[in-house]
Write an enzyme that holds these catalytic residues in place. Sequence first.
Site, PDB file in Angstrom:
ATOM      1  N   ARG A  35       0.825  -1.224   0.000  1.00 49.22           N
ATOM      2  CA  ARG A  35       0.000   0.000   0.000  1.00 49.22           C
ATOM      3  C   ARG A  35       0.853   1.267   0.000  1.00 49.22           C
ATOM      4  O   ARG A  35       0.457   2.283  -0.562  1.00 49.22           O
ATOM      5  CB  ARG A  35      -0.951  -0.011   1.201  1.00 49.22           C
ATOM      6  CG  ARG A  35      -2.073  -1.019   1.005  1.00 49.22           C
ATOM      7  CD  ARG A  35      -3.004  -1.096   2.178  1.00 49.22           C
ATOM      8  NE  ARG A  35      -4.189  -1.874   1.837  1.00 49.22           N
ATOM      9  CZ  ARG A  35      -5.136  -2.205   2.701  1.00 49.22           C
ATOM     10  NH1 ARG A  35      -5.032  -1.819   3.952  1.00 49.22           N
ATOM     11  NH2 ARG A  35      -6.178  -2.905   2.309  1.00 49.22           N
ATOM     12  N   LYS A 197     -20.560 -17.328  -0.394  1.00 42.17           N
ATOM     13  CA  LYS A 197     -21.993 -17.079  -0.227  1.00 42.17           C
ATOM     14  C   LYS A 197     -22.610 -16.271  -1.355  1.00 42.17           C
ATOM     15  O   LYS A 197     -22.076 -15.240  -1.754  1.00 42.17           O
ATOM     16  CB  LYS A 197     -22.229 -16.331   1.085  1.00 42.17           C
ATOM     17  CG  LYS A 197     -21.899 -17.168   2.320  1.00 42.17           C
ATOM     18  CD  LYS A 197     -22.142 -16.383   3.589  1.00 42.17           C
ATOM     19  CE  LYS A 197     -22.076 -17.296   4.804  1.00 42.17           C
ATOM     20  NZ  LYS A 197     -22.255 -16.537   6.038  1.00 42.17           N
ATOM     21  N   GLY A 353     -10.690  -9.130  -1.669  1.00 44.02           N
ATOM     22  CA  GLY A 353      -9.598  -9.658  -0.844  1.00 44.02           C
ATOM     23  C   GLY A 353      -9.014 -10.990  -1.255  1.00 44.02           C
ATOM     24  O   GLY A 353      -7.820 -11.114  -1.486  1.00 44.02           O
ATOM     25  N   GLY A 376     -13.626  -3.882  -0.025  1.00 44.14           N
ATOM     26  CA  GLY A 376     -14.991  -3.400   0.218  1.00 44.14           C
ATOM     27  C   GLY A 376     -15.395  -2.301  -0.742  1.00 44.14           C
ATOM     28  O   GLY A 376     -16.525  -2.255  -1.236  1.00 44.14           O
TER      29      GLY A 376
END
Length: 395
Positions: A35, A197, A353, A376
């Site tokens: 990062r 999911k 991720g 996200g």
Amino acid sequence: MKTINDFNFDNKKALIRVDFNVPLDENFNVTDANRIEAAKPTIDKILAEGGSVILMSHLGRPKGKEDKYSLKHIVAKASEILGVSVIFAADCIGDVAQNAADNLQPGQVLLLENLRFYPQEEAGDVEFAKQLASLGDIYVNDAFGTAHRAHASTTIIAQFFPNDKCFGLLLAKEIESLNRVLNNSVKPVTAVLGGSKVSSKITVIENILDKVDHMIIGGGMTFTFIKALGGKVGNSICEDDKLDLAIEILHKAKEKNVHIHIPVDVVAANAFSNDADTQIVDVREIPDGWQGLDAGPKSLENFKEVIMNSKTILWNGPLGVFEMEKFAHGTIQLGEYIAEATAHGAFSLVGGGDSVSAVKQFGLEDKMSYVSTGGGAMLEMLEGRILPGIQAILD
């Protein structure tokens, strides 16, 4: 869309929101500096133009001012990567920060203390944002990983720079890459959605059905679809309350002429363990006591054909439990197919991720067109939401 290329930073102080939320070991050494490296091009350009740089970031989820979350621990690594001696301010507002900012000379870099030492940061407090804003001349947001949060330093602060705010190079590239997939894509477009999911990906699926030609469904989501279609999934992960939803997605896809590709065979195991016994079985006939943990060879052949004929590819989520070596083959193969398609001219975007971890772990990162830095944030953009940190610069 204004970026740092639209400003002259000569003798200006650039207040940059970066995402330096990096992992540290027990001795406070940075274990993954990606990062910091990702923000370097923006910082380099401003310094080269005769500007100075004030960096704001959060680190972890501190409860108050906890030393272990102090950004002082990353000063040495940031100095090494940026090639300049980074000055550290032991606070992000108040006299300490103000004095450090006032004394900053062109070519220098100042790193402020962890923004989240103050609850006002996450609360989006206007007064706190105003104090931060007073430190610099031009506001630059280069933190995609936090662009979906309406925090003081990512969103609220922009109002204090009505004409002097822009995107850094990293954030601009993220937006551009996502737009390229969602709005300006070269067809055929394929989305690969993995993970466990359906419920966590439902909004993404619904939003991108209008934008893709093919959708490959993999990972644990597979079994909810298979069970909905009347198959036997054994002990595989399955959301029994989402069976109707799975059928509805298949109907919507058919109406929109989107081809959905689901595994036809899987690597099944008799336990969730790298030491389990395994067998390759038809995805609709998984025996009781067994669970599907990776895509099988026929499925991979089918997926390869789809990927090789695609011109734009979005990959979000693995095909199996790649953290265990025995069930990593499907995810590795998929990555290699996407890398090959990219080498032949396709545009590939990897985000989320687990897919990002997988391409890094298997050495495929440099073979993709773009690997997103924000999990996200990317998911929310794929869901069709306007991220507050991005909107604040555009307003």
